[in-house]
Write an enzyme that holds these catalytic residues in place. Sequence first.
Site, PDB file in Angstrom:
ATOM      1  N   GLU A   7       0.767  -0.818   0.031  1.00 22.95           N
ATOM      2  CA  GLU A   7       0.146   0.517  -0.049  1.00 22.95           C
ATOM      3  C   GLU A   7       0.910   1.135  -0.132  1.00 22.95           C
ATOM      4  O   GLU A   7       0.417   2.249  -0.210  1.00 22.95           O
ATOM      5  CB  GLU A   7      -0.848   0.319   1.265  1.00 22.95           C
ATOM      6  CG  GLU A   7      -1.998   1.514   0.895  1.00 22.95           C
ATOM      7  CD  GLU A   7      -3.306   0.711   2.107  1.00 22.95           C
ATOM      8  OE1 GLU A   7      -3.534   1.497   3.119  1.00 22.95           O
ATOM      9  OE2 GLU A   7      -3.747  -0.366   2.212  1.00 22.95           O
ATOM     10  N   ASP A 103      -2.452  -3.217   3.412  1.00 28.27           N
ATOM     11  CA  ASP A 103      -2.489  -3.844   4.898  1.00 28.27           C
ATOM     12  C   ASP A 103      -3.781  -4.771   4.772  1.00 28.27           C
ATOM     13  O   ASP A 103      -4.775  -4.531   3.643  1.00 28.27           O
ATOM     14  CB  ASP A 103      -3.544  -1.871   5.077  1.00 28.27           C
ATOM     15  CG  ASP A 103      -2.382  -1.176   5.556  1.00 28.27           C
ATOM     16  OD1 ASP A 103      -0.718  -1.433   4.933  1.00 28.27           O
ATOM     17  OD2 ASP A 103      -1.960   0.377   6.113  1.00 28.27           O
ATOM     18  N   TYR A 301      -0.136  -4.695  14.641  1.00 29.66           N
ATOM     19  CA  TYR A 301      -1.107  -3.633  13.690  1.00 29.66           C
ATOM     20  C   TYR A 301      -2.700  -2.852  14.119  1.00 29.66           C
ATOM     21  O   TYR A 301      -2.703  -3.627  15.454  1.00 29.66           O
ATOM     22  CB  TYR A 301      -2.066  -4.309  12.928  1.00 29.66           C
ATOM     23  CG  TYR A 301      -2.520  -4.085  11.511  1.00 29.66           C
ATOM     24  CD1 TYR A 301      -1.752  -3.568  10.457  1.00 29.66           C
ATOM     25  CD2 TYR A 301      -3.760  -4.370  11.967  1.00 29.66           C
ATOM     26  CE1 TYR A 301      -2.581  -3.031   8.994  1.00 29.66           C
ATOM     27  CE2 TYR A 301      -4.943  -3.385  10.282  1.00 29.66           C
ATOM     28  CZ  TYR A 301      -3.864  -2.454   9.142  1.00 29.66           C
ATOM     29  OH  TYR A 301      -5.089  -2.784   8.096  1.00 29.66           O
TER      30      TYR A 301
END
Length: 698
Positions: A7, A103, A301
């Site tokens: 990304e 992601d 994350y």
Amino acid sequence: MKLIITEKPSVGQAYAKVLGVRDRHDGYLEGAGFVVSWCVGHLVELSEPEEYDGRYSKWEYADLPIIPEEWKYRVSSGTKKQFEILKKLMARADVDSICNCCDAGREGELIFRLVYNKCGCKKPVERLWISSMEDSAIKEGFENLRPGTEYDSLYEAALCRERADWIVGINATRLFSCLYRHTLNVGRVMTPTLAMVVMREATIKAFKPEPFYTVQLITDQVQAGGERMKERNQAAEIVEKCRTAGAARITKVTQKEKSEKAPLPYDLTGLQRDANRMLGFTAQQTLDYTQSLYEKKLVTYPRTDSRYLTEDMAGMLPGLVQRIQVETGIAADMSIPVHAQQIINGKKVTDHHAIIPTNSIQRAVISELPSGEKAVFQLIATRLLCSVGDPFRYSETAVEMECAGETFTTKGRTILDPGWKVIQEAVYPPRHEKSEEPDTIQAVTEGAVLTLSDVKIKEGQTSSPKHFTEDTLLQMMESAGADEMPDEVERKGIGTPATRAGIIEKLVQKGFIERRGDKKLKHLVSTDKGDELVTVVPEQIQSPSLTADWEEKLLEVERGNYNPETFMAEISSMITGLVKNYEAVKGADTLLPSREKSGKVIGSCPSCGSDIAEMQKGWFYTNKSCRFAIWRDNNYFKKLGKKMTPQLAEQLIRKGSAPLKNCRSERTGKTYNATVVVTPGQNGEAVFSLQFDKGGKA
């Protein structure tokens, strides 16, 4: 050869380093059997209404609803170069498979799939799904790639979310703007969030404080209070009776041991709330800081809605806790018990586990982090240390007294074991120390008669609801509609952890709400513009419960339990009904005092001959029957690298053309000079074209 698509460039470079990909090229890296490139966010986006039909360039009530039968997508003008690089890489003969490394979430899946589909690629796709940017996690992830088809439902949910937002935003915004001749931006999630702020402010403005009184008994052993009363005279009568009595009898003493479990690790919303309350950060700042920490391999994350870890992580917790203490100095002199079972529950982990520090902190210098990142990291680290600690245990004593026929009560607390709170308070001392009842309260026994040393009236007044902070607004967004959902539903509320910060920022940017207050404590308060919008928008658009229901259905689409076509049909049906049945609120002139008014007349309309006047959104004839318009936000001129100005608009209307210097070619990037010409089209709309001198075309 495998093509890896991430990304962001920074993430692509991190993956390349781990995989041994070293050869740099324009927009990608190559080597060791891999090509690594990136999307730079959303390369492909939904087309604007006018790209479906030119007549939609002007907002007309008669054209609503606009619901595409086949959805069109376009390449973002600012990222066209990177799109072309990805398209060429996908088409390379030596690239036999693609790895989606965007992601690991709904939006990441959408970003990749739109590019993949727009490029017309048919090559097999694998999916990388990891929760940490540590080298070991990246290696393990690439060793366990999953078939891309396993995430088809996630992509369907992302498409539904994107298209539903388009349908609601485009149609509702145009509907209310046309009816009220006032730009009223409406969003599927944005407007219900705004409605909560507007309603809270209305409640605060309408609130009238009322005084109340309580009688306080004071003895050498204990102080107790009576019930609230509205009249001071009533309280004064009780004071006199108690003073005459001179003593109070203990009628009841109860003592209970209680405990507070250690808090769970953070999900994103919980982290954003605490960072706002304790550090004064906005939700967006907290997300940005945490994302940076993630990319630096220091935390896991961030865009997660889970507060638990999975069973396979239990074994690493003791070592991680010790490493945090050594590397950060947090609770360094304490012996922290690690009760891993308190935070392990794989059944409650959705796409990603809770946010925690990683083992990479032993190779980092935490003290050298930027101040914002360091503060957020300290919150995350402290929370993990607390979450595995002992419970906070205390003894609570409740005392009931009787004097002159009236009942008085008090409570006291004695700490038995500070447990996890000793860790938290070592890092974040309580702002206001609460006075605890003295230990002697435990010595009071039932039947004892205590001499009164004083009796007095304590005066107070009822408090209005508080203005929202980002902490409390996030809480409301997270819990919206919860009362109307079954207990087994895990995710409630409007928006998702990944999108709530952006929703708040968008409301601020569009002028619907504003931040007020000092540097650390800022309230979110609706503006006149926000109040106006919520006044005229119907319940079905501003209802948090309805939006929460949509979010729940999107989650079921993601899980493969709800048909995406059914979801989109519901959205389309709702908007169609709104357009057909909505009636403008009576007295709109009063409700919308800042309605758009005609400004300077700049010439005659080349289509109908009437005056063209400057308006809020551009230059056009106020009669709805004419479609000719020159909009301030003009896509044609954006593509030329130009902005529409009043001077340019006036020249186009008066002369029909205007010279432009240093236009920029989207295809080649070169600049050129040309003359732009405007003429009315078949339906009266403004049609632009370019004329070039000899040899002047780019």
